[in-house]
Design an enzyme around this catalytic site. Structure first.
Site, PDB file in Angstrom:
ATOM      1  N   ASP A 103      32.437   9.126 -18.986  1.00 32.83           N
ATOM      2  CA  ASP A 103      32.794  10.505 -18.631  1.00 32.83           C
ATOM      3  C   ASP A 103      34.275  10.592 -18.315  1.00 32.83           C
ATOM      4  O   ASP A 103      34.677  10.623 -17.147  1.00 32.83           O
ATOM      5  CB  ASP A 103      31.943  10.964 -17.435  1.00 32.83           C
ATOM      6  N   LYS A 124      27.658   5.788 -23.557  1.00 31.47           N
ATOM      7  CA  LYS A 124      27.354   7.187 -23.870  1.00 31.47           C
ATOM      8  C   LYS A 124      28.662   7.968 -23.956  1.00 31.47           C
ATOM      9  O   LYS A 124      29.458   7.980 -23.013  1.00 31.47           O
ATOM     10  CB  LYS A 124      26.465   7.795 -22.778  1.00 31.47           C
ATOM     11  N   ASP A 157      26.086  11.979 -26.892  1.00 36.64           N
ATOM     12  CA  ASP A 157      25.359  12.950 -26.053  1.00 36.64           C
ATOM     13  C   ASP A 157      25.993  14.333 -26.208  1.00 36.64           C
ATOM     14  O   ASP A 157      26.743  14.781 -25.347  1.00 36.64           O
ATOM     15  CB  ASP A 157      25.436  12.443 -24.601  1.00 36.64           C
ATOM     16  N   LEU A 158      25.694  14.996 -27.336  1.00 35.69           N
ATOM     17  CA  LEU A 158      26.293  16.319 -27.577  1.00 35.69           C
ATOM     18  C   LEU A 158      25.269  17.442 -27.419  1.00 35.69           C
ATOM     19  O   LEU A 158      25.611  18.624 -27.540  1.00 35.69           O
ATOM     20  CB  LEU A 158      26.961  16.362 -28.959  1.00 35.69           C
ATOM     21  N   LYS A 159      24.029  17.088 -27.159  1.00 31.44           N
ATOM     22  CA  LYS A 159      22.964  18.063 -26.839  1.00 31.44           C
ATOM     23  C   LYS A 159      23.019  19.289 -27.757  1.00 31.44           C
ATOM     24  O   LYS A 159      23.237  20.424 -27.296  1.00 31.44           O
ATOM     25  CB  LYS A 159      23.075  18.528 -25.382  1.00 31.44           C
ATOM     26  N   PHE A 160      22.778  19.072 -29.044  1.00 33.81           N
ATOM     27  CA  PHE A 160      22.835  20.194 -29.991  1.00 33.81           C
ATOM     28  C   PHE A 160      21.752  21.234 -29.681  1.00 33.81           C
ATOM     29  O   PHE A 160      20.608  20.887 -29.350  1.00 33.81           O
ATOM     30  CB  PHE A 160      22.667  19.685 -31.428  1.00 33.81           C
ATOM     31  N   ASP A 163      21.105  25.056 -31.536  1.00 35.50           N
ATOM     32  CA  ASP A 163      21.600  26.125 -32.423  1.00 35.50           C
ATOM     33  C   ASP A 163      20.475  26.447 -33.397  1.00 35.50           C
ATOM     34  O   ASP A 163      19.356  25.948 -33.232  1.00 35.50           O
ATOM     35  CB  ASP A 163      22.878  25.613 -33.152  1.00 35.50           C
ATOM     36  N   ILE A 164      20.773  27.221 -34.438  1.00 37.03           N
ATOM     37  CA  ILE A 164      19.717  27.503 -35.413  1.00 37.03           C
ATOM     38  C   ILE A 164      19.381  26.202 -36.163  1.00 37.03           C
ATOM     39  O   ILE A 164      20.219  25.288 -36.241  1.00 37.03           O
ATOM     40  CB  ILE A 164      20.125  28.632 -36.398  1.00 37.03           C
ATOM     41  N   PRO A 165      18.152  26.112 -36.693  1.00 35.04           N
ATOM     42  CA  PRO A 165      17.700  24.844 -37.273  1.00 35.04           C
ATOM     43  C   PRO A 165      18.659  24.246 -38.303  1.00 35.04           C
ATOM     44  O   PRO A 165      18.961  23.042 -38.257  1.00 35.04           O
ATOM     45  CB  PRO A 165      16.350  25.213 -37.913  1.00 35.04           C
ATOM     46  N   THR A 209      18.519  18.832 -15.367  1.00 34.22           N
ATOM     47  CA  THR A 209      18.081  18.601 -13.979  1.00 34.22           C
ATOM     48  C   THR A 209      18.810  19.520 -12.998  1.00 34.22           C
ATOM     49  O   THR A 209      18.430  19.618 -11.841  1.00 34.22           O
ATOM     50  CB  THR A 209      18.290  17.126 -13.573  1.00 34.22           C
ATOM     51  N   GLN A 220      24.935  13.794  -7.599  1.00 30.61           N
ATOM     52  CA  GLN A 220      23.557  13.720  -8.069  1.00 30.61           C
ATOM     53  C   GLN A 220      22.619  13.993  -6.901  1.00 30.61           C
ATOM     54  O   GLN A 220      22.903  13.624  -5.765  1.00 30.61           O
ATOM     55  CB  GLN A 220      23.250  12.317  -8.629  1.00 30.61           C
ATOM     56  N   GLY A 226      26.857   6.113 -14.810  1.00 33.36           N
ATOM     57  CA  GLY A 226      28.280   6.386 -14.947  1.00 33.36           C
ATOM     58  C   GLY A 226      29.077   5.780 -13.816  1.00 33.36           C
ATOM     59  O   GLY A 226      29.414   4.593 -13.823  1.00 33.36           O
ATOM     60  N   ARG A 227      29.345   6.607 -12.809  1.00 33.31           N
ATOM     61  CA  ARG A 227      30.272   6.219 -11.747  1.00 33.31           C
ATOM     62  C   ARG A 227      29.963   4.910 -11.021  1.00 33.31           C
ATOM     63  O   ARG A 227      30.907   4.175 -10.689  1.00 33.31           O
ATOM     64  CB  ARG A 227      30.442   7.387 -10.771  1.00 33.31           C
TER      65      ARG A 227
HETATM   66  O1  C5P Z   1      28.235   9.124 -12.899  1.00 31.79           O
HETATM   67  P1  C5P Z   1      26.776   9.371 -13.097  1.00 31.79           P
HETATM   68  O2  C5P Z   1      25.953   8.097 -13.072  1.00 31.79           O
HETATM   69  O3  C5P Z   1      26.222  10.440 -12.179  1.00 31.79           O
HETATM   70  O4  C5P Z   1      26.689   9.933 -14.594  1.00 31.79           O
HETATM   71  C1  C5P Z   1      25.472  10.327 -15.149  1.00 31.79           C
HETATM   72  C2  C5P Z   1      25.645  10.767 -16.566  1.00 31.79           C
HETATM   73  O5  C5P Z   1      24.413  11.293 -17.024  1.00 31.79           O
HETATM   74  C3  C5P Z   1      26.668  11.880 -16.784  1.00 31.79           C
HETATM   75  O6  C5P Z   1      27.239  11.662 -18.081  1.00 31.79           O
HETATM   76  C4  C5P Z   1      25.843  13.142 -16.772  1.00 31.79           C
HETATM   77  O7  C5P Z   1      26.394  14.168 -17.538  1.00 31.79           O
HETATM   78  C5  C5P Z   1      24.550  12.639 -17.421  1.00 31.79           C
HETATM   79  N1  C5P Z   1      23.368  13.423 -17.092  1.00 31.79           N
HETATM   80  C6  C5P Z   1      22.915  13.646 -15.793  1.00 31.79           C
HETATM   81  N2  C5P Z   1      21.780  14.377 -15.579  1.00 31.79           N
HETATM   82  C7  C5P Z   1      21.128  14.887 -16.611  1.00 31.79           C
HETATM   83  C8  C5P Z   1      21.550  14.677 -17.904  1.00 31.79           C
HETATM   84  C9  C5P Z   1      22.697  13.924 -18.117  1.00 31.79           C
HETATM   85  O8  C5P Z   1      23.499  13.155 -14.850  1.00 31.79           O
HETATM   86  N3  C5P Z   1      20.027  15.566 -16.392  1.00 31.79           N
END
Ligand code: C5P
Length: 234
Positions: free
Chosen positions: A11, A33, A60-63, A65-67, A117, A187, A207-208
């Site tokens: 990220d 990712k 992770d671009l989460k498309f 749109d139309i099919p 989430t 989170q 991530g972090r």
């Molecule tokens: O830094 P952290 O561990 O919180 O990063 C979590 C990753 O997962 C981020 O790229 C965030 O956008 C992604 N993500 C999330 N919750 C979701 C879907 C994706 O935290 N429901």
């Protein structure tokens, strides 16, 4: 490592930071990712660079749109050579089937985001979805499964129910993972790596806790050890 379960979220707003982290990681021990931020800043080139370094990439671009548009986007994404891509299950049955049909079976994995989430019951009501989030998630996972998708992205807390309902072969990818003693950052519904694996998650997006660790590789190895122990105990 045969099938590393950790997917490190890159990220970052630029290529340089992503490459610094890459130099501290090892494709033996994780996948990565690439999401909207880094992809928008650095373009498909960044995907190519990570693949060349030996990393399997979840794009992770989460498309949504139309099919026809989603199918074409999925095809182009898969052609980049990525390991996994995703779409929003809320795009509906026709969109999910078009995405599935665009990809050769057994190639790039295709998973669906069920509900973000960040969406609570009030947010659902405001868009006309009057069920509990858990029920909406289950319905959308069933839809993704029936359209032939490989799995879903879900919270580790939802993974337990989904694993029970969807069977062993449906891939569950879970973000929101925190080691027991880590900061939660922004989170809220978090789980430890052990908890996520115990609940049936296949892959953990982290991530972090890794990118901001003093020694990312050491942290990765520590988390992998916890995951291996839990996999053995499952
Ligand atoms: O830094 P952290 O561990 O919180 O990063 C979590 C990753 O997962 C981020 O790229 C965030 O956008 C992604 N993500 C999330 N919750 C979701 C879907 C994706 O935290 N429901």
């Amino acid at each position: 490592m045969n099938n590393p379960r950790i997917i490190v979220a890159l990220d970052f707003s630029g290529k340089e930071q992503a490459l610094i982290l890459a130099s501290e990681l090892d494709p033996m021990f994780c996948r990565v990712k690439i999401g909207k931020e880094l992809f928008t800043a650095a373009g498909p080139k960044i995907v190519e660079i990570f693949i060349k370094k030996g990393f399997e990439v979840f794009l992770d671009l989460k498309f949504h749109d139309i099919p026809n548009t989603v199918a074409n986007a999925c095809r182009v994404a898969a052609d980049l050579g990525v390991w996994m891509i995703n779409v929003h299950a809320l795009g509906g049955k026709k969109m999910l089937i078009a995405a599935r049909d665009a990809l050769p079976l057994g190639g790039t994995k295709l998973v669906a985001v069920t509900l973000l989430t960040s969406m609570g019951p009030d947010d659902l009501e405001s868009i006309g979805l009057n069920n509990e989030p858990g029920i909406v998630v289950q319905n959308l996972a069933n839809l993704a499964h029936s359209c032939g998708l490989d799995g879903v992205v879900c919270s580790a807390l939802e993974a337990k129910q989904l694993r029970k309902e969807m069977g062993a072969n449906f891939c569950l990818v879970t973000p929101g993972i925190r080691p027991i003693d880590a900061l939660t950052d922004d989170q809220s519904r978090i789980a430890t790596p052990q908890m996520a694996i115990q609940n049936g998650a296949d892959y953990l997006v982290i991530g972090r806790p890794i990118s901001q660790a003093e020694n990312p590789l050491l942290m990765l190895q520590y988390l992998n050890k916890e995951i291996e122990e839990q996999l053995a105990a499952n």
